[in-house]
Structure formats: C-alpha cells, structure tokens
Motif scaffolding. Structure first.
Motif: not given
Ligand SMILES: [Zn+2]
Length: 185
Positions: A16, A18-20, A22, A155
């Motif tokens: 994902n 959106h999560f740095r 990840e 996430s």
C-alpha cells in the motif's frame, strides 16, 4: 492460521503506497516467512543507509543448523554491520526496520550499536522491550536518548501480517527452546 495460508497471504499481499514504511516492512515480513519455513521464529530485519538503500537483510536463525540463542534477526544484522560496514556507514545515520518489537537482548544491542532510527512493524506484548524503555537502567536510557524508536508507518493489514508471522508456531518453538536448554543439541 496454518503455514500454507501464511505463505499465500505473503504471496498475494499488495504493498500500500500510502504508508511510507510499507515496502521495507513488507520485505521484513518476507524474511520472517522465510525464517518460519526453515523452522525458526518468524521475524525479519532490514538495515537501510541514509538514502534508504538496503545494506543488510537478515532473519531469525536460532534453530538453524546449530542452535544459536543470539541469532535473532536484529543481532544478525548488527553482527554483519559491525563486521563489514561500520567504517563506511556511521551507525547514527542508519535505520533498522524489524517486523517485531525488539526483545530485551536485541534492544540492548541496538542501544550499544548506536543505530540512529529503529522502527518495528508490530509490538510484542509478551516479549518486546522497546515499550518498556523506562525500565532500562539509567545508563542505557541515556544511550536511548540519542536514538529514535517508532512504530513503522504501515497499513493495518501489514501490521496484522507481521503479527501472524511472529505468532506462528510459537508453542512448538517454545518447547524446542526449553528442550534445548535441558537436553542440549
Ligand atoms: Zn531479539
């Protein structure tokens, strides 16, 4: 969850963006799965340089070939770092990412190593020590004040995956550890 389901979960996992943390955290999970598949604790760790490039990847290897009580993923990373990279890469500039909150042994080693930033994907309620930093002796807390410890930015799905990996086979592994302590190899 059995091991085949875990293998499928890792195989199908979609990173994902959106999560740095990840991507590197997922890599820790892949290493954790590999450790599990070779009969070890499901924990993986990655050391990154100041530019975020991977320097070292390791996984738990306590029960590999010969029993080694210190072969936690973080300890193996730090052994390799100190043997091969320490002159070129100052510890304070590096980041260690681990799939599971470090235990007392690994936390102590991390404090002595001076790695600048430490991130872990999921907390270890039963065995993690970072959450109990205030109970370390004062000199160790002083070392900790020069370092930063965080939950990895991932996430909820990846956090859950790291948890499943860390908890898989724990009863069996605990029995193996106790047997090792009483009977030797
Ligand atoms: Zn440890």
């Amino acid at each position: 969850m059995d091991i085949d389901e875990l293998v499928q979960l890792v195989k199908k996992y979609q990173i994902n963006p959106h999560f740095r943390d990840e991507e590197v955290s997922f890599r820790c999970c892949e290493l954790a799965l590999s450790a599990l598949l070779s009969g070890n604790y499901g924990v993986g760790a990655v050391l990154l340089d100041a530019d975020g490039q991977v320097l070292i990847e390791e996984k738990n290897a306590v029960f590999s070939t010969q029993f080694c009580s210190s072969a936690h993923a973080e300890m193996r990373v730090l052994d390799r770092y100190e043997a091969c990279f320490i002159k070129e890469y100052p510890a304070a500039q590096l980041k260690l990412v681990v799939s599971l909150e470090p235990c007392p042994m690994c936390l102590s080693r991390i404090l002595l190593s001076g790695i600048g930033i430490v991130k872990y994907v999921v907390e270890d309620v039963a065995g993690g020590m970072v959450s109990h930093m205030s109970r370390m002796p004062p000199a160790w807390q002083n070392l900790a004040s020069l370092q930063s410890f965080y939950h990895a930015h991932v996430s909820p799905e990846l956090r859950q995956l790291a948890k499943e990996l860390s908890q898989h086979n724990l009863t069996y592994l605990r029995t193996a550890l106790l047997q090792q302590r009483s009977n030797g190899a």
